[in-house]
Design an enzyme around this catalytic site. Structure first.
Site, PDB file in Angstrom:
ATOM      1  N   THR A  33      -3.238 -51.512  53.944  1.00 13.67           N
ATOM      2  CA  THR A  33      -2.978 -51.977  52.572  1.00 13.67           C
ATOM      3  C   THR A  33      -3.581 -53.367  52.333  1.00 13.67           C
ATOM      4  OG1 THR A  33      -0.794 -52.758  53.251  1.00 13.67           O
ATOM      5  CG2 THR A  33      -0.874 -50.607  52.180  1.00 13.67           C
ATOM      6  N   PHE A  40       0.875 -44.332  50.977  1.00 10.94           N
ATOM      7  CA  PHE A  40       1.288 -43.078  50.350  1.00 10.94           C
ATOM      8  C   PHE A  40       2.673 -43.122  49.713  1.00 10.94           C
ATOM      9  CE2 PHE A  40      -1.833 -42.037  53.544  1.00 10.94           C
ATOM     10  CZ  PHE A  40      -2.702 -41.240  52.825  1.00 10.94           C
ATOM     11  N   HIS A 124      -4.962 -37.793  62.262  1.00 14.37           N
ATOM     12  CA  HIS A 124      -5.086 -37.086  60.987  1.00 14.37           C
ATOM     13  C   HIS A 124      -6.547 -36.953  60.542  1.00 14.37           C
ATOM     14  CE1 HIS A 124      -0.608 -37.897  59.724  1.00 14.37           C
ATOM     15  NE2 HIS A 124      -0.729 -37.030  60.705  1.00 14.37           N
ATOM     16  N   CYS A 132     -17.481 -27.390  55.914  1.00 17.91           N
ATOM     17  CA  CYS A 132     -17.150 -26.303  54.994  1.00 17.91           C
ATOM     18  C   CYS A 132     -15.774 -25.759  55.376  1.00 17.91           C
ATOM     19  CB  CYS A 132     -18.206 -25.205  55.107  1.00 17.91           C
ATOM     20  SG  CYS A 132     -17.752 -23.717  54.191  1.00 17.91           S
ATOM     21  N   CYS A 153     -22.765 -20.843  53.650  1.00 16.63           N
ATOM     22  CA  CYS A 153     -21.985 -19.672  53.206  1.00 16.63           C
ATOM     23  C   CYS A 153     -21.503 -19.764  51.762  1.00 16.63           C
ATOM     24  CB  CYS A 153     -20.794 -19.457  54.136  1.00 16.63           C
ATOM     25  SG  CYS A 153     -19.456 -20.630  53.842  1.00 16.63           S
TER      26      CYS A 153
END
Ligand code: OAD
Length: 245
Positions: A33, A40, A124, A132, A153
């Site tokens: 921060t 969050f 994370h 993709c 794809c």
């Protein structure tokens, strides 16, 4: 002074650091921060009045790609203006000096690595690489920002972050567990400890545990030491003391 961590608590942390031969750092959004990246769960400024947590999901990615894309594009653009702060640099320096050993983070901003830390465990994932969602082929930030489909794809491109509904990267998790198990000291910085399974890690060590956070965290977490303050400010004060104690 408001939010000014007590000197005795900082002295105690320095003592723990000096005594420890294996120290693990675990960071969350509160570590960033002071670089200008919003966290969050603090109350202010949620994007479009949407709780960011409700967009960081597999469901949003698969069923509301427009919203998912807008949210992550906004975060990528915001991050482009931000840099690691002194606290990130101090952690990287301490790692080089052998004072701390492993840095594990829930943050996807790569600030620890950008500050020079090595072997950072990104529990994370990272918002700076892309793939993709359908076939897994590697992709690029620009492809994502332009909302172009996968060249392989035709699938939707996504950042390589762990979304709610997805497992953590297994190797990284196991690696962090090993370090936590052998740690003499775990220093947790800037996280509400609300997100499973990372919030289980501090209790898995036999070493000392320290929480450095702006506010108290909810839940029954027990730490040997709580330092209430701002990450950058406190880490700077720790650095001063490390030089003289
Ligand atoms: P949170 O936003 O839940 O918690 C951040 C904590 O940092 C809060 O307790 C703040 O009080 C504290 N804080 C804020 N600024 C600080 C500062 N300068 N110094 C010290 N503490 C400060 O963020 P996380 O716990 O990291 O996951 O959130 C965990 C995960 O939930 C994130 O990785 C993300 C999110 O949804 C995914 O996107 C999968």
């Amino acid at each position: 002074m408001h939010n000014h961590a007590k000197r005795e608590t900082i002295i105690q942390l320095v003592q723990f650091m000096k005594e420890s031969s294996h120290t693990v750092i675990l960071t969350g959004a509160g570590m960033s921060t002071e670089s200008g990246v919003p966290d969050f769960r603090s109350k202010s400024g949620w994007w479009k009045n949407i709780d960011p947590r409700s967009v960081a999901t597999v469901e949003a990615l698969e069923e509301n790609y427009d919203l998912f894309h807008e949210f992550y594009s906004m975060r990528i653009h915001a991050l482009a203006k931000c840099l690691p702060h002194k606290g990130h640099h101090l952690l990287a320096n301490w790692q080089k000096q052998g004072l701390i050993h492993t840095i594990a983070t829930q943050n996807v901003d790569n600030f620890h690595q950008m500050a020079g830390a090595s072997n950072v465990q990104t529990l994370h994932g990272s918002i700076r690489s892309f793939r993709c969602h359908h076939c897994g082929a590697p992709s690029k930030e620009n492809t994502f920002l332009l909302k172009e489909p996968c060249t392989n794809c035709g699938g939707n491109i996504r950042p390589e972050v762990v979304l709610f509904g997805e497992p953590l990267p297994e190797k990284t998790w196991q690696n962090v567990l090993q370090h936590i198990h052998k740690a003499d000291l775990v220093i947790v910085i800037g996280t509400s400890l609300e997100v499973y399974p990372v919030n289980q890690l501090p209790e898995m060590t036999n070493g000392h545990t320290v929480l450095l956070n702006l506010e108290e965290v909810e839940g029954k977490y027990e730490f040997d030491l709580m330092i209430k303050g701002k990450a950058k400010d406190v880490l700077e004060r720790v650095d001063e003391l490390l030089k003289i104690v």
